[in-house]
Design a protein around this motif. Structure first.
Motif, short mmCIF file in Angstrom:
data_model
loop_
_atom_site.label_atom_id
_atom_site.label_comp_id
_atom_site.label_asym_id
_atom_site.label_seq_id
_atom_site.Cartn_x
_atom_site.Cartn_y
_atom_site.Cartn_z
N ARG A 124 25.58 12.49 -45.55
CA ARG A 124 24.22 12.93 -45.89
C ARG A 124 23.86 14.24 -45.20
O ARG A 124 23.17 15.09 -45.76
CB ARG A 124 23.23 11.83 -45.52
CG ARG A 124 21.81 12.06 -46.04
CD ARG A 124 21.79 12.06 -47.55
NE ARG A 124 20.48 12.40 -48.07
CZ ARG A 124 19.70 11.53 -48.72
NH1 ARG A 124 20.11 10.30 -48.93
NH2 ARG A 124 18.53 11.91 -49.17
N LYS A 125 24.36 14.43 -43.97
CA LYS A 125 24.09 15.68 -43.25
C LYS A 125 24.62 16.88 -44.03
O LYS A 125 24.00 17.95 -44.07
CB LYS A 125 24.73 15.63 -41.86
CG LYS A 125 23.98 14.79 -40.84
CD LYS A 125 24.72 14.79 -39.51
CE LYS A 125 23.99 13.96 -38.46
NZ LYS A 125 22.74 14.59 -37.99
N THR A 133 25.40 16.93 -47.50
CA THR A 133 24.76 17.08 -48.80
C THR A 133 23.34 17.61 -48.68
O THR A 133 22.86 18.32 -49.57
CB THR A 133 24.75 15.75 -49.58
OG1 THR A 133 24.07 14.75 -48.82
CG2 THR A 133 26.18 15.29 -49.87
N ASP A 134 22.67 17.30 -47.59
CA ASP A 134 21.30 17.79 -47.40
C ASP A 134 21.26 19.30 -47.20
O ASP A 134 20.20 19.91 -47.31
CB ASP A 134 20.65 17.10 -46.20
CG ASP A 134 20.21 15.68 -46.50
OD1 ASP A 134 20.22 15.30 -47.69
OD2 ASP A 134 19.87 14.94 -45.55
N ASP A 155 27.47 3.39 -51.00
CA ASP A 155 28.01 3.13 -49.66
C ASP A 155 29.45 2.65 -49.67
O ASP A 155 30.19 2.86 -48.72
CB ASP A 155 27.13 2.09 -48.94
CG ASP A 155 25.72 2.59 -48.67
OD1 ASP A 155 25.49 3.82 -48.81
OD2 ASP A 155 24.85 1.77 -48.33
N GLY A 179 32.41 15.03 -44.44
CA GLY A 179 31.14 14.99 -43.73
C GLY A 179 31.36 15.33 -42.28
O GLY A 179 32.45 15.07 -41.74
N ARG A 226 25.00 11.29 -55.19
CA ARG A 226 25.59 10.80 -53.96
C ARG A 226 26.23 9.45 -54.25
O ARG A 226 25.55 8.52 -54.69
CB ARG A 226 24.53 10.66 -52.85
CG ARG A 226 23.98 11.99 -52.36
CD ARG A 226 22.96 11.78 -51.25
NE ARG A 226 22.50 13.04 -50.69
CZ ARG A 226 21.47 13.72 -51.16
NH1 ARG A 226 20.78 13.24 -52.20
NH2 ARG A 226 21.11 14.87 -50.61
N ASN A 261 28.25 7.39 -43.90
CA ASN A 261 27.15 7.75 -44.79
C ASN A 261 26.20 8.75 -44.13
O ASN A 261 25.69 9.66 -44.79
CB ASN A 261 26.38 6.50 -45.21
CG ASN A 261 27.21 5.58 -46.10
OD1 ASN A 261 28.08 6.05 -46.83
ND2 ASN A 261 26.95 4.28 -46.04
N LYS A 262 25.98 8.59 -42.84
CA LYS A 262 25.11 9.52 -42.12
C LYS A 262 25.70 10.92 -42.08
O LYS A 262 25.00 11.91 -42.32
CB LYS A 262 24.87 9.00 -40.70
CG LYS A 262 23.90 9.84 -39.88
CD LYS A 262 23.68 9.23 -38.51
CE LYS A 262 22.71 10.07 -37.68
NZ LYS A 262 22.50 9.49 -36.32
#
Length: 409
Positions: A263-264, A266-267, A278, A322, A275, A259-260
């Motif tokens: 997120r990197k 998508t940000d 989980d 990701g 999004r 998830n981290k």
């Protein structure tokens, strides 16, 4: 996307929630006794029986386990499922996704401060609701099934569009996007007649796999000198990274890191539709088994990148990925994700590698080509100035940032 093809969407359109009944009466005017009817549900469990009766081909994306998994693992998306009946028999199933957009979905920092403030204010004042036929996260996946003895492609598409109008009216949606619907000769004109447009061209990147390639070395050998040198440098940079296929339990084990990393990525996108939750990847692995792959990139025991992919009889389709930007330059993580996906397509003897609709330049360097996607948009309940801004925003997200390349000899 092609800026030159951008058109101005008509803000004067309204949704016709009575269109569904007139459509049904037209389609089934020869029905013997029972009037045509339809049901719209928020949960796939409510119409599981009808779905299983209609999905006689067993399309994976129309199975109950898949749709239930998507519904469960996409907490920010509302699902709508429709069944049309004739003489009390289900004859068509279609599903839709409803998204509520706010300023959080957009990267407005690149706009002038006045424009940023204006549209941030608008998005805070009024949430944009967008209704999409089928799965907005994937392309060319079925969102419908129907009885071919009762409907043909044209009438099925008219029925799906009519259901969309009903849902959009009930939900006060700002836009309808029809994608992956049945195609027929007269359908474009019919949709235009009720207010749908194609305001810009959209593309996905697709790469044909040479049947002579049996290993990644065969692909590298087929590259021109410039691209061969580049490929070897990228592969060498990632040579110390261990790539492992993860099973459902492994995906759950590394959930926090996944998830981290996700997120990197998508940000850093100019627009994020949603999004997934989980448990999204683990549920997909549970439903698809060997037809869904999840590859983790490990630097020692540290997960630094991943990608997921759907596997069909002829296609290897990259899904979400990701990676850690802090390690990207040292290990060329993004490009090695693309190379790994290509290698899997080669080893699994697939005819095509589907790469999605972002990072066109990187994928063109791999050997992928842009394929135009057809979809239709209708808007309502939104000022013309805001529509024009959205049209420009989306039509310039990729325009001018890439060019078609020919890395193969």
């Amino acid at each position: 996307m092609d800026r030159q093809s951008a058109a101005i969407l008509d803000s004067r359109c309204t949704y016709d929630d009575c269109l569904i009944m007139s459509c049904l009466k037209s389609l089934f005017r020869r029905a013997d006794k029972a009037a045509p009817a339809f049901v719209i549900s928020d949960h796939i469990a409510d119409i599981k029986k009808e779905l299983e009766q209609l999905n006689v081909q067993g399309a994976a994306e129309l199975t109950y386990p898949y749709l239930a998994a998507m519904e469960t693992s996409m907490p920010n998306v509302a699902f709508r499922y429709a069944v049309i009946y004739k003489n009390d028999r289900p004859v068509l199933f279609a599903y839709f996704q409803l998204f509520s957009l706010s300023a959080q979905n957009f990267d407005l920092d690149k706009n002038k401060s006045f424009v940023k403030g204006l549209f941030s204010f608008f998005l805070k004042l009024k949430k944009i609701k967008v209704l999409v036929s089928g799965n907005a996260l994937r392309n060319e996946t079925l969102c419908y099934c129907f009885k071919t003895t009762d409907l043909d492609n044209e009438t099925a598409c008219e029925a799906i569009a009519s259901v969309a109008e009903k849902i959009a009216a009930d939900e006060h949606a700002t836009a309808i996007i029809l994608k992956d619907v049945p195609q027929a000769a007269g359908i474009a004109g019919w949709l235009t007649g009720i207010g749908y447009q194609q305001p810009w061209k959209d593309h996905v990147m697709v790469m044909d796999i040479d049947p002579e390639w049996k290993t990644m070395a065969d692909y590298v050998s087929a590259l021109s000198r410039k691209y061969k040198t580049r490929a070897n440098k990228i592969l060498a940079a990632g040579s110390s990274i261990a790539i492992k296929e993860l099973e459902e339990a492994d995906i759950l084990k590394h959930g926090k890191a996944i998830n981290k990393l996700f997120r990197k990525v998508t940000d850093n996108q100019p627009f994020v539709l949603t999004r997934p939750g989980d448990n999204h990847f683990a549920l997909l692995k549970n439903v698809y088994n060997e037809r869904f792959e999840f590859l983790g990139f490990f630097r020692g025991n540290e997960l630094v990148a991943f990608y997921s992919a759907f596997v069909t009889a002829e296609v290897y389709e990259l899904y979400y990925a990701g990676f850690d930007y802090d390690h990207n330059n040292d290990y060329q993580l993004y490009f090695n994700i693309l190379f790994s996906g290509l290698e899997r397509a080669i080893l699994l003897n697939k005819k095509q590698l589907k790469l999605g609709r972002t990072s066109f330049d990187a994928k063109a360097s791999l050997g992928a080509k842009a394929v135009e996607m057809n979809y239709y948009i209708k808007t309502a309940n939104i000022p013309a100035a805001v529509i024009n801004w959205f049209t420009h925003y989306f039509s310039t997200m990729e325009d001018g940032r890439w060019k078609q390349r020919n890395p193969l000899k």
